[in-house]
Scaffold this motif. Structure first.
Motif, PDB file in Angstrom:
ATOM      1  N   ASP A  66      47.493  41.985  26.505  1.00 43.31           N
ATOM      2  CA  ASP A  66      48.335  43.159  26.713  1.00 43.31           C
ATOM      3  C   ASP A  66      49.420  42.920  27.768  1.00 43.31           C
ATOM      4  O   ASP A  66      49.623  43.722  28.672  1.00 43.31           O
ATOM      5  N   GLY A  67      50.097  41.764  27.659  1.00 40.63           N
ATOM      6  CA  GLY A  67      51.202  41.477  28.564  1.00 40.63           C
ATOM      7  C   GLY A  67      50.805  40.983  29.943  1.00 40.63           C
ATOM      8  O   GLY A  67      51.636  40.881  30.837  1.00 40.63           O
ATOM      9  N   VAL A  68      49.510  40.659  30.129  1.00 36.57           N
ATOM     10  CA  VAL A  68      49.035  40.178  31.423  1.00 36.57           C
ATOM     11  C   VAL A  68      48.407  38.797  31.225  1.00 36.57           C
ATOM     12  O   VAL A  68      47.518  38.628  30.382  1.00 36.57           O
ATOM     13  N   LEU A  69      48.882  37.812  31.990  1.00 37.92           N
ATOM     14  CA  LEU A  69      48.308  36.475  31.984  1.00 37.92           C
ATOM     15  C   LEU A  69      47.210  36.425  33.032  1.00 37.92           C
ATOM     16  O   LEU A  69      47.435  36.795  34.187  1.00 37.92           O
ATOM     17  N   HIS A  70      46.020  35.977  32.635  1.00 42.41           N
ATOM     18  CA  HIS A  70      44.882  35.853  33.542  1.00 42.41           C
ATOM     19  C   HIS A  70      44.647  34.369  33.802  1.00 42.41           C
ATOM     20  O   HIS A  70      44.443  33.604  32.857  1.00 42.41           O
ATOM     21  N   ILE A  71      44.684  33.973  35.074  1.00 43.81           N
ATOM     22  CA  ILE A  71      44.393  32.604  35.480  1.00 43.81           C
ATOM     23  C   ILE A  71      43.120  32.647  36.324  1.00 43.81           C
ATOM     24  O   ILE A  71      43.098  33.288  37.372  1.00 43.81           O
ATOM     25  N   ASP A  72      42.066  31.996  35.839  1.00 42.23           N
ATOM     26  CA  ASP A  72      40.792  31.945  36.555  1.00 42.23           C
ATOM     27  C   ASP A  72      40.383  30.487  36.699  1.00 42.23           C
ATOM     28  O   ASP A  72      40.384  29.741  35.717  1.00 42.23           O
ATOM     29  N   ARG A  84      30.183  23.555  48.610  1.00 46.62           N
ATOM     30  CA  ARG A  84      31.379  24.361  48.856  1.00 46.62           C
ATOM     31  C   ARG A  84      32.011  24.687  47.520  1.00 46.62           C
ATOM     32  O   ARG A  84      31.824  23.964  46.533  1.00 46.62           O
ATOM     33  N   SER A  85      32.719  25.778  47.501  1.00 49.60           N
ATOM     34  CA  SER A  85      33.354  26.179  46.252  1.00 49.60           C
ATOM     35  C   SER A  85      34.700  26.817  46.535  1.00 49.60           C
ATOM     36  O   SER A  85      34.969  27.285  47.641  1.00 49.60           O
ATOM     37  N   ARG A  86      35.528  26.808  45.533  1.00 50.44           N
ATOM     38  CA  ARG A  86      36.840  27.459  45.607  1.00 50.44           C
ATOM     39  C   ARG A  86      37.063  28.142  44.276  1.00 50.44           C
ATOM     40  O   ARG A  86      36.893  27.544  43.214  1.00 50.44           O
ATOM     41  N   THR A  87      37.397  29.423  44.338  1.00 48.71           N
ATOM     42  CA  THR A  87      37.707  30.163  43.122  1.00 48.71           C
ATOM     43  C   THR A  87      39.057  30.848  43.282  1.00 48.71           C
ATOM     44  O   THR A  87      39.448  31.235  44.381  1.00 48.71           O
ATOM     45  N   VAL A  88      39.741  30.961  42.158  1.00 44.89           N
ATOM     46  CA  VAL A  88      41.034  31.635  42.120  1.00 44.89           C
ATOM     47  C   VAL A  88      41.027  32.572  40.926  1.00 44.89           C
ATOM     48  O   VAL A  88      40.622  32.185  39.832  1.00 44.89           O
ATOM     49  N   HIS A  89      41.448  33.799  41.154  1.00 43.88           N
ATOM     50  CA  HIS A  89      41.603  34.794  40.090  1.00 43.88           C
ATOM     51  C   HIS A  89      42.980  35.408  40.272  1.00 43.88           C
ATOM     52  O   HIS A  89      43.207  36.110  41.255  1.00 43.88           O
ATOM     53  N   GLU A  90      43.869  35.125  39.368  1.00 39.50           N
ATOM     54  CA  GLU A  90      45.239  35.637  39.478  1.00 39.50           C
ATOM     55  C   GLU A  90      45.606  36.362  38.192  1.00 39.50           C
ATOM     56  O   GLU A  90      45.281  35.898  37.099  1.00 39.50           O
TER      57      GLU A  90
END
Length: 132
Positions: A66-72, A84-90
């Motif tokens: 719906d017009g939104v790009l999800h980067i996970d 250790r961990s690194r997460t990104v949700h944009e």
């Protein structure tokens, strides 16, 4: 004359800074713990370039809905001493609709830079994008 406290001035300054950060986020990408990204339109497509150093291609998931790009993205390193961990949700709201044909989407990831091509169109549906 209304009585003010030092906290009133601090709240005003906080709201002003919050507005500045939101402006930077809308204008150039994320600030702080997010990712730096750029969205532009070239001819008949949108180009999204995102800096994601330290991830493997398989650790990144892309979807358009719906017009939104999800980067996970999620990266976990575990050893006997620690983990250790690194997460990104944009979430990126695209400036217009994208082509609903899933074959038209493409993405590549090289040297920590993710490049996503999304063909522009009149309507859109949700789609998963594979990274080459």
């Amino acid at each position: 004359m209304a009585m003010t406290s030092p906290f009133d001035e601090m709240e005003r300054m906080f709201e002003e800074m919050q507005g500045m950060f939101e402006g930077m986020r809308r204008g150039r990408g994320s600030f702080g713990a997010g990712i730096a990204l750029d969205v532009s339109r070239h001819d008949d497509e949108y180009l999204v370039v995102a800096d994601l150093p330290g991830f493997e291609k398989e650790e990144i998931a892309l979807t358009v809905d719906d017009g939104v790009l999800h980067i996970d993205a999620a990266h976990v390193v575990e050893s006997e001493e620690r983990s250790r961990s690194r997460t990104v949700h944009e979430r990126v709201t695209l400036p217009g609709d994208v082509d609903a044909d899933s074959d038209a989407f493409s993405a590549s990831y090289r040297n920590g830079v993710l490049e996503i091509h999304l063909p522009a169109s009149e309507g859109s549906e949700g789609h998963r994008i594979d990274i080459e």
